[in-house]
Design a protein around this motif. Structure first.
Motif, PDB file in Angstrom:
ATOM      1  N   ILE A   1      31.731  32.083  80.004  1.00  0.00           N
ATOM      2  CA  ILE A   1      31.734  31.132  78.891  1.00  0.00           C
ATOM      3  C   ILE A   1      33.022  31.327  78.120  1.00  0.00           C
ATOM      4  N   CYS A   2      33.610  30.210  77.682  1.00  0.00           N
ATOM      5  CA  CYS A   2      34.894  30.257  76.971  1.00  0.00           C
ATOM      6  C   CYS A   2      34.751  29.420  75.700  1.00  0.00           C
ATOM      7  N   LEU A   3      34.903  30.061  74.551  1.00  0.00           N
ATOM      8  CA  LEU A   3      34.687  29.409  73.259  1.00  0.00           C
ATOM      9  C   LEU A   3      35.968  28.719  72.802  1.00  0.00           C
ATOM     10  N   SER A   4      35.801  27.503  72.228  1.00  0.00           N
ATOM     11  CA  SER A   4      36.976  26.754  71.755  1.00  0.00           C
ATOM     12  C   SER A   4      37.499  27.366  70.445  1.00  0.00           C
ATOM     13  N   PRO A   5      38.777  27.137  70.104  1.00  0.00           N
ATOM     14  CA  PRO A   5      39.338  27.704  68.874  1.00  0.00           C
ATOM     15  C   PRO A   5      38.624  27.235  67.606  1.00  0.00           C
ATOM     16  N   CYS A   6      38.041  26.026  67.647  1.00  0.00           N
ATOM     17  CA  CYS A   6      37.362  25.509  66.457  1.00  0.00           C
ATOM     18  C   CYS A   6      35.891  25.950  66.389  1.00  0.00           C
ATOM     19  N   ASN A   7      35.437  26.742  67.367  1.00  0.00           N
ATOM     20  CA  ASN A   7      34.072  27.321  67.395  1.00  0.00           C
ATOM     21  C   ASN A   7      32.961  26.279  67.497  1.00  0.00           C
ATOM     22  N   THR A   8      33.262  25.056  67.903  1.00  0.00           N
ATOM     23  CA  THR A   8      32.221  24.020  68.001  1.00  0.00           C
ATOM     24  C   THR A   8      31.877  23.697  69.452  1.00  0.00           C
ATOM     25  N   LEU A   9      32.797  23.981  70.395  1.00  0.00           N
ATOM     26  CA  LEU A   9      32.577  23.667  71.808  1.00  0.00           C
ATOM     27  C   LEU A   9      32.762  24.931  72.632  1.00  0.00           C
ATOM     28  N   ALA A  10      32.171  24.911  73.827  1.00  0.00           N
ATOM     29  CA  ALA A  10      32.360  26.015  74.764  1.00  0.00           C
ATOM     30  C   ALA A  10      32.318  25.465  76.181  1.00  0.00           C
ATOM     31  N   GLY A  11      33.158  26.054  77.043  1.00  0.00           N
ATOM     32  CA  GLY A  11      33.149  25.685  78.453  1.00  0.00           C
ATOM     33  C   GLY A  11      32.433  26.769  79.244  1.00  0.00           C
ATOM     34  N   VAL A  12      31.528  26.343  80.148  1.00  0.00           N
ATOM     35  CA  VAL A  12      30.737  27.305  80.926  1.00  0.00           C
ATOM     36  C   VAL A  12      30.958  27.013  82.411  1.00  0.00           C
ATOM     37  N   THR A  13      31.211  28.072  83.202  1.00  0.00           N
ATOM     38  CA  THR A  13      31.314  27.911  84.653  1.00  0.00           C
ATOM     39  C   THR A  13      30.053  28.492  85.294  1.00  0.00           C
ATOM     40  N   ASP A  14      29.678  27.970  86.500  1.00  0.00           N
ATOM     41  CA  ASP A  14      28.465  28.477  87.151  1.00  0.00           C
ATOM     42  C   ASP A  14      28.712  28.627  88.648  1.00  0.00           C
ATOM     43  N   ASP A  15      27.685  29.098  89.351  1.00  0.00           N
ATOM     44  CA  ASP A  15      27.834  29.376  90.784  1.00  0.00           C
ATOM     45  C   ASP A  15      27.730  28.122  91.635  1.00  0.00           C
ATOM     46  N   PHE A  16      27.500  26.956  91.032  1.00  0.00           N
ATOM     47  CA  PHE A  16      27.491  25.687  91.772  1.00  0.00           C
ATOM     48  C   PHE A  16      28.868  25.014  91.776  1.00  0.00           C
ATOM     49  N   GLY A  17      29.892  25.665  91.211  1.00  0.00           N
ATOM     50  CA  GLY A  17      31.227  25.070  91.164  1.00  0.00           C
ATOM     51  C   GLY A  17      31.332  23.995  90.097  1.00  0.00           C
ATOM     52  N   ARG A  18      30.512  24.088  89.042  1.00  0.00           N
ATOM     53  CA  ARG A  18      30.558  23.104  87.951  1.00  0.00           C
ATOM     54  C   ARG A  18      31.175  23.739  86.706  1.00  0.00           C
ATOM     55  N   VAL A  19      31.816  22.908  85.881  1.00  0.00           N
ATOM     56  CA  VAL A  19      32.260  23.308  84.546  1.00  0.00           C
ATOM     57  C   VAL A  19      31.508  22.434  83.551  1.00  0.00           C
ATOM     58  N   THR A  20      30.760  23.067  82.646  1.00  0.00           N
ATOM     59  CA  THR A  20      29.924  22.340  81.690  1.00  0.00           C
ATOM     60  C   THR A  20      30.498  22.510  80.294  1.00  0.00           C
ATOM     61  N   LEU A  21      30.557  21.406  79.543  1.00  0.00           N
ATOM     62  CA  LEU A  21      31.022  21.443  78.161  1.00  0.00           C
ATOM     63  C   LEU A  21      29.814  21.453  77.240  1.00  0.00           C
ATOM     64  N   LEU A  22      29.685  22.476  76.389  1.00  0.00           N
ATOM     65  CA  LEU A  22      28.539  22.601  75.479  1.00  0.00           C
ATOM     66  C   LEU A  22      28.954  22.239  74.068  1.00  0.00           C
ATOM     67  N   ASP A  23      28.068  21.499  73.387  1.00  0.00           N
ATOM     68  CA  ASP A  23      28.192  21.290  71.941  1.00  0.00           C
ATOM     69  C   ASP A  23      27.346  22.373  71.287  1.00  0.00           C
ATOM     70  N   LEU A  24      27.979  23.371  70.664  1.00  0.00           N
ATOM     71  CA  LEU A  24      27.264  24.547  70.174  1.00  0.00           C
ATOM     72  C   LEU A  24      26.434  24.244  68.934  1.00  0.00           C
ATOM     73  N   ALA A  25      26.858  23.268  68.138  1.00  0.00           N
ATOM     74  CA  ALA A  25      26.082  22.953  66.929  1.00  0.00           C
ATOM     75  C   ALA A  25      24.754  22.315  67.311  1.00  0.00           C
ATOM     76  N   ARG A  26      24.759  21.452  68.327  1.00  0.00           N
ATOM     77  CA  ARG A  26      23.522  20.768  68.733  1.00  0.00           C
ATOM     78  C   ARG A  26      22.819  21.487  69.873  1.00  0.00           C
ATOM     79  N   GLY A  27      23.528  22.408  70.560  1.00  0.00           N
ATOM     80  CA  GLY A  27      22.909  23.154  71.648  1.00  0.00           C
ATOM     81  C   GLY A  27      22.654  22.313  72.876  1.00  0.00           C
ATOM     82  N   ILE A  28      23.555  21.378  73.189  1.00  0.00           N
ATOM     83  CA  ILE A  28      23.355  20.510  74.357  1.00  0.00           C
ATOM     84  C   ILE A  28      24.634  20.471  75.189  1.00  0.00           C
TER      85      ILE A  28
END
Length: 1373
Positions: free
Chosen positions: A395-422
């Motif tokens: 998991i890699c947190l954005s400088p503004c602390n609102t978004l994060a990028g997550v990598t997984d074993d399926f070869g996907r990169v997911t963008l998370l909205d940390l305030a809403r948890g989605i």
């Protein structure tokens, strides 16, 4: 204007790093792994091309970077098996594997082009593990801010934090020194992450605290940043103290940390500590009702919570919230880990250093005990993203602390909205992806025209994804933006993203800091290059409706058209005009117009038409909507283009104005004829051929772009010339005035055009004078340019604003002062003098006309202005004569250097001795001997007599000699002329003194050139004033001589003989021959010093004066002034040094074995090499007989050496008389007298020396010289005994040992008395160096013997027998 990869650093020695980390492995497993990778990787070319051919091609900037495979030659993705961390300041890189680690630190070096570039080089390697079986599992480099007030944002030092599989977290310095170790949990450390202070961009954003978070498989520890900062500083200070002195320990403050047991998640592999957040009231009530049910109570203010996000499995992503205050911080007692590393010697040196007064066994037992591990506070998961088959990897947190990028074993990169948890976005096809973030601020000039300019600067956020399987680096706009950049980078790189900056910064200390940190770095292990991504802010705005993006596109098209050289002017004009009118944004339109006007391919007509069209278009628009800056730019550039066109047309016009009567040079004829000859000589010397580039030629036409870049319009509509580079200034002046000076352009029309344009007359005057001075060669070839200069000068002075109307001739006019100051500073002496004569004439005419209008009388107007001109012209004539002399080229083979450039300013700034200094440098360049210089200076006094002598000498010899002699005579006349113009500054004493100093300075640069020092001493001898002589000698001795002189003395004392060439070069800095010459010069210098010291009281000190015109000289004191200021010397001390110098010189000349300093007692040795002005305790009274004997033996060896040196078979065989000896070297005629003089100073009996000299001369067969010396011997009896033996040796050789023995000689031997015969047989002729001496010389010697020996002498009868034998031999011959 698009994305780019920028190389900012290179990593050196990567092969060394790899070899060190993989030392235990063999090459076979690597090859197998490569084969496996190749088998598992499939061909992805078809869908890669489909991926790249999307709809957003315009926004992409894919740059293919060629990888230099040959640089490192690594094989296999070895860096992927290592743990790598880079400091955000990019000055420290840590590469670790298993137990080993390598630290690489920044080094700056200059590349071939002179540009500074940064490299990372290995600074430390070693093993980090302290316990058996533990390996490095995670590292992070934290730069710590400096606490000094003067700091500007660079880190004080960088701490390397390392997590181990044993659970230990250890902290190291950049040099691998262990500061402290903590065991906070007994599971392996999975990940270390850091958060540092960031300045809040908006008022509502919560200020985040600094912390270090450590992730374990089922727990997480967060260490307070402030506490960690203080502990690390204390530990580092303690280590420094311990290493320096072993002082008592000062226990650092304990670490404050929190430990959470993360529950309800199967596996955790990575985490992010988002920071403290506060919920809005609605979210608070929603959470309360979900967690507590219908009857839950809600607090009045929402609680502050720390948010933690984890990734792994079951659920795939977990969100944890720890309410502030729910768990008290734990305090860990910091055990200084460095204590165990220090040696027992340090413990014994500082007992009780750690406060442990125990024995060693107890200490070891304490160290083996593991510290107490505090239990974790349970923390339940609030919610997660359940996906049973998907497992998160990072998991890699954005400088503004609102978004994060997550990598997984399926070869996907997911963008998370940390305030809403989605999850709000997902990319696929990125197996083993590495993530980073870039936050780009808006450029400062972008919002100056926007209505919201007062609001804070906007920031754009971009996600950087590196896909190693595909070897591609992509940049994506957030949150739903397109891909704005893609780069092919290779498959073995590492994307390094820190996500933090400096630790120890707060809102107060960070003000005014410029933090130099790279957000994202890509490390290529094959080439060792570190690159960062540059993204312009506007790419975040590049959607289809953005007018700005369209304008940027049009600007890019215009730039492309301007760069192409093959476009026809008509096509260029129409294309550029259309693009310029299509651009809507005023700032971009202005930028486009500026780039068009600075383009070298566009002709003037094209630029004028485009600017005029744009100006008309702007005028037709609503005045309120038009950008005033753009309108002013169009107006001013049109005015400048029109002026350029007008001047160009005037210069190409065929009609030339007739010269008016006022422009004649009637009043200047006398002055021009006076300076004519020296101008002619100067022109000959400056017209020598030289190499220059055609493009630098002053005749090359001035491009309109260069003209526009040097002119600007002021607000009141006037034009102002910008003084840029010297070449551009010269080109502009040439463009405006050179045609007028040559008489090819109408002068008055050009002046009128320039005046109407609104250029100030002062700037025009500056340009005119600059052209005149720079084109001196052409001016001297065409003297009609002087008339045109006068016309132009008068025309400019008549302009409005040139000479003030209220100017009183009794005061200095700023206008004419500008001309004078330009001439004073100019190095072009001839052009400056002509300009001054013209300006003087013009000013005089103006003042006279003013006086006539006021007084109307026949009296000549006297004014301060004219007096200043008289002084200026006189100074310029002096400078011209001096510069002409300095330009005379030196003879071939002389020490070459560029001719000195002089001006009134440089001569005044050079002080009172500046002129003599310039001439002395010229004398050195011309290799003028002191004797020749003295002759030339005497010629100044009796010039007529010398002229006749030179004529007689000139008539003889061939033509070439006549030409070279004539050239030398002309040079001598020039030097005399310079001396006549500077009678005080170049008086003989001052010139000789400066020449002496110049030669000794040049000798000091290359001590091998002994001639320079010799000539320096010769010049010094020619100085008539003992005061100047004394001062120069003292300064020479203390500045240049004494250091080498003492080195020579100590070297001879050390080796006990004349040293070889290699030793001389090593210790004294010159070869053995040069050292011999140097010591001879030292003797002469000290003798001059003694003579000057004796004569200084008889003569008064000279008064140094300067010529009246040069009284304003300010600068360093002259050599003569410094010399007069020197203190007097202590005569006995100088004599003492002179004695040593003579001994050293004799030792080197005759290659003798001696320890020179051992010839003196303790007082004598102590007095050497002291300051000559101080009074020292000198040797006195009778010397020790043993010392006197050593001195005597040395002087006898010197005399023997001299006799052997002067022996010349041809001269001795002739017998006509003594041939003359040279004045220097080992054959010099003064060596015997010097030895006798030294003998009297060294308390050696001089008669012994004379007797030895006589015997040595006879021994050498130099009987005539021996007879001359014999007259001075006092003890004749002893000498007679010595010579009797020598005579016997000669006869013994002739009768007994000669190979050509005759029968007569044998018969004679039989007739000799038995006593004489026995005596002769006892003689050893092998001691004679010259046994074959003519019999008549031996006969004379026996005659001398009988005269010397008294009749009652024991050997008198033997001498009579010898006389008979010699006479008998003579009659036989």
């Amino acid at each position: 204007m698009s994305c780019s990869l920028w190389e900012f650093c290179r990593v050196q020695e990567l092969r060394t790093v790899r070899d060190y980390l993989f030392h235990s492995q063999k090459t076979e497993p690597l090859e197998e792994k490569n084969q496996t990778d190749n088998q598992l990787s499939w061909d992805t070319s078809d869908w890669e091309t489909a991926w790249d051919s999307g709809n957003n091609k315009d926004e992409e900037a894919t740059s293919a970077l060629t990888v230099e495979e040959e640089t490192m030659g690594q094989s296999g993705p070895w860096l992927q098996d290592c743990i790598v961390s880079l400091s955000p300041c990019s000055d420290l890189l840590v590469v670790a594997r298993e137990q080993k680690a390598v630290f690489l630190s920044a080094k700056w070096r200059t590349d071939d082009s002179g540009r500074e570039e940064m490299n990372l080089a290995v600074s430390w390697t070693g093993t980090l593990s302290a316990e058996e079986g533990e390996c490095v599992s995670s590292t992070v480099c934290i730069p710590l801010a400096s606490q000094k007030r003067s700091s500007t944002g660079r880190p004080d030092w960088t701490c390397v934090v390392v997590g181990f599989t044993s659970g230990y977290v250890r902290f190291y310095t950049e040099n691998g020194v262990l500061l402290l170790a903590q065991l906070l949990h007994e599971d392996p450390v999975l990940r270390l992450k850091c958060r540092t202070y960031e300045i809040p961009r908006h008022p509502g954003v919560t200020e985040q605290l600094e912390e270090l978070s450590i992730l374990y498989p089922a727990a997480m520890v967060t260490i307070d940043g402030f506490s960690l900062f203080q502990s690390l500083r204390a530990c580092r200070n303690q280590v420094a103290r311990a290493a320096a002195a072993g002082s008592d320990v000062i226990l650092p403050p304990p670490l404050a940390y929190k430990k959470w047991g993360l529950q309800d998640m199967d596996t955790i592999v990575d985490h992010s500590s988002v920071g403290i957040m506060t919920l809005c009231v609605f979210d608070q009530m929603k959470n309360a009702s979900i967690l507590g049910g219908f009857n839950a109570s809600v607090k009045g203010s929402p609680p502050a919570m720390s948010q933690y996000v984890t990734v792994g499995g079951g659920p795939y992503t977990g969100f944890y919230y720890a309410i502030e205050g729910s768990s008290q911080p734990l305090l860990s007692h910091v055990a200084l880990a460095v204590a165990s590393k220090l040696t027992s010697a340090l413990f014994s040196a500082a007992s009780g250093w750690l406060g442990w007064n125990k024995n060693r066994n107890e200490e070891e037992a304490l160290q083996k005990q593991k510290p107490k591990v505090e239990p974790a506070t349970p923390l339940g998961i609030r919610f997660g993203l359940p996906d049973s088959r998907r497992h998160g990897e990072s998991i890699c947190l954005s400088p503004c602390n609102t978004l994060a990028g997550v990598t997984d074993d399926f070869g996907r990169v997911t963008l998370l909205d940390l305030a809403r948890g989605i999850a709000i976005r997902m990319w696929k096809g990125y197996r083993d992806a590495q993530l980073g973030w870039l936050q780009v601020p808006e450029e400062r000039g972008e919002r100056e025209f926007s209505p919201s300019a007062s609001l804070p600067r906007r920031h754009a956020l971009f996600l950087v994804i590196y896909a190693p399987r595909r070897g591609i680096l992509e940049v994506w706009g957030m949150q739903q933006g397109p891909r704005v950049g893609a780069f092919t980078v290779g498959k073995h790189c590492r994307l390094l993203y820190a996500g933090y900056r400096l630790m120890g910064v707060n809102s107060v200390t960070s003000q005014g800091w410029q933090l130099h940190t790279q957000q994202v770095c890509l490390l290529d292990p094959i080439t060792g290059v570190l690159r960062t991504v540059n993204i312009p802010f506007h790419l975040a705005l590049s959607d289809k409706k953005s007018e700005r993006a369209k304008d940027m596109h049009l600007l890019k098209r215009l730039t492309t058209i301007l760069r192409s050289r093959e476009v026809e002017p008509d096509i260029l004009e129409s294309e550029a005009k259309g693009l310029l009118l299509d651009i809507k944004h005023p700032a971009i339109k202005k930028q486009a117009l500026e780039s068009l006007l600075s383009n070298k391919n566009a002709p003037v007509s094209c630029l004028t038409n485009i600017t005029c069209t744009l100006y008309d278009t702007l005028k037709q628009q609503d005045p309120e909507e038009v950008d005033t800056a753009l309108l002013q730019l169009c107006s001013s550039q049109l005015k400048l283009l029109q002026l350029y066109t007008d001047i160009q047309q005037l210069h190409s016009a065929a009609d030339i104005e007739a010269c008016s009567e006022n422009d004649s040079l009637e009043g200047m004829k006398d002055e021009l004829s006076r300076v004519g000859p020296i101008l002619q000589r100067y022109a000959q010397l400056t017209s020598r051929p030289s190499v220059s580039f055609a493009e630098d030629s002053p005749d090359s036409p001035l491009a309109v772009q260069a003209f526009l870049s040097q002119m600007e319009c002021t607000e009141d509509g006037e034009l102002k010339v910008i003084h840029g580079a010297e070449t551009e200034w010269n080109q502009l002046g040439n463009f405006l005035f050179w045609g007028c000076l040559c008489g090819k352009s109408p002068l008055c029309k050009v002046c009128d055009t320039l005046q109407q344009a609104g250029i100030s007359p002062q700037q025009l005057l500056s340009l005119l004078l600059n052209v005149w001075l720079q084109r001196e060669k052409e001016v001297l070839q065409k003297l009609e340019t002087v008339r045109n200069l006068r016309t132009l000068l008068i025309a400019l002075s008549n302009m409005k604003g040139a000479v003030e109307e209220s100017w009183d001739p009794q005061s200095v006019s700023p206008w004419w002062q500008q001309v004078r100051s330009t001439c004073i500073q100019s190095h072009n002496a001839a052009a400056a003098l002509l300009a001054a004569l013209v300006a003087h004439s013009a000013a005089k005419a103006r003042i006279t006309s003013q006086a006539d209008s006021k007084l109307q009388s026949e009296w000549e107007a006297v004014s301060l202005e004219l007096e200043q001109w008289v002084v200026c012209v006189h100074q310029l004539e002096d400078v011209l004569v001096l510069q002409t002399l300095l330009l005379v080229p030196p003879p071939q083979g002389a020490a070459g250097s560029a001719a000195a450039q002089c001006s009134i300013k440089t001569l005044l700034e050079g002080g009172t001795g500046g002129i003599a200094d310039s001439v002395s440098k010229w004398v050195f360049r011309h290799n003028l001997t002191p004797k020749r210089l003295k002759e030339i200076l005497q010629k100044r006094e009796d010039e007529d007599a010398d002229d006749k002598l030179e004529q007689k000498a000139g008539e003889e010899g061939n033509e070439e000699k006549e030409q070279s002699q004539e050239e030398k005579d002309r040079t001598a006349e020039l030097l005399v002329a310079v001396c006549q113009r500077f009678p005080h500054s170049l008086s003989p004493d001052l010139l000789f003194a400066n020449c002496c100093w110049e030669y000794v300075v040049q000798w000091n640069k290359d001590p091998e050139e002994g001639q320079c020092l010799s000539w320096a001493v010769e010049h010094l001898k020619l100085v008539s004033s003992p005061h100047i002589q004394l001062g120069i000698s003292t300064m020479m001795w203390s500045t240049f001589i004494v250091k080498r002189f003492s080195a020579a003395a100590f070297l001879m004392e050390k080796v006990g003989k004349a040293p070889k060439d290699r030793l001389c070069r090593r210790d004294v800095g010159m070869g053995d021959k040069a050292m011999t010459s140097f010591l001879g010069c030292c003797v002469q210098l000290l003798q001059i010093l003694m003579e000057a010291d004796s004569a200084v009281e008889e003569v008064s000190a000279p008064e140094l004066s300067v010529e009246e015109a040069w009284c304003g000289a300010e600068g360093p004191a002259s050599i003569a002034e410094l010399a007069i200021e020197q203190r007097g010397v202590h005569y006995p001390l100088v004599q003492h040094h002179c004695l040593l110098a003579s001994l050293l010189h004799a030792t080197m000349t005759f290659s003798l074995k001696v320890k020179p300093l051992s010839l003196f007692d303790r007082k004598g040795k102590n007095a050497f090499f002291r300051d000559l002005t101080t009074i020292q305790l000198m040797p006195s009274g009778d010397m020790d007989p043993g010392l006197v004997y050593l001195r005597q033996e040395f002087l006898l060896r010197v005399l023997t050496g001299w006799v052997q040196a002067i022996d010349d078979p041809s001269s001795s065989a002739s017998g006509t008389g003594c041939p003359p000896l040279p004045s220097s070297g080992p054959k010099a005629d003064w060596w015997p007298s010097l030895c006798l003089e030294l003998g009297s100073l060294l308390q050696v009996n001089p008669d012994i020396l004379r007797r030895h000299l006589v015997c040595e001369l006879y021994n050498q067969g130099l009987d005539l010289r021996a007879e001359e010396v014999m007259l001075e011997v006092e003890d004749k009896e002893v000498l007679g005994s010595q010579l009797l033996v020598l005579t016997g040796q000669r006869l013994s050789y002739s009768l007994l040992h000669s190979q050509s023995q005759t029968q007569a000689a044998m018969e004679l031997l039989a007739r000799l008395p038995p006593t004489l015969c026995t005596w002769l047989k006892a003689m050893d002729p092998s001691e004679l160096r010259c046994p074959l001496v003519p019999l008549y010389q031996t006969s004379r010697l026996v005659g001398r013997l009988i005269e010397i020996l008294p009749e009652n002498h024991a050997q008198y009868s033997l001498s009579l027998h010898l006389l008979e034998a010699v006479e008998a031999l003579t009659t036989e011959d």
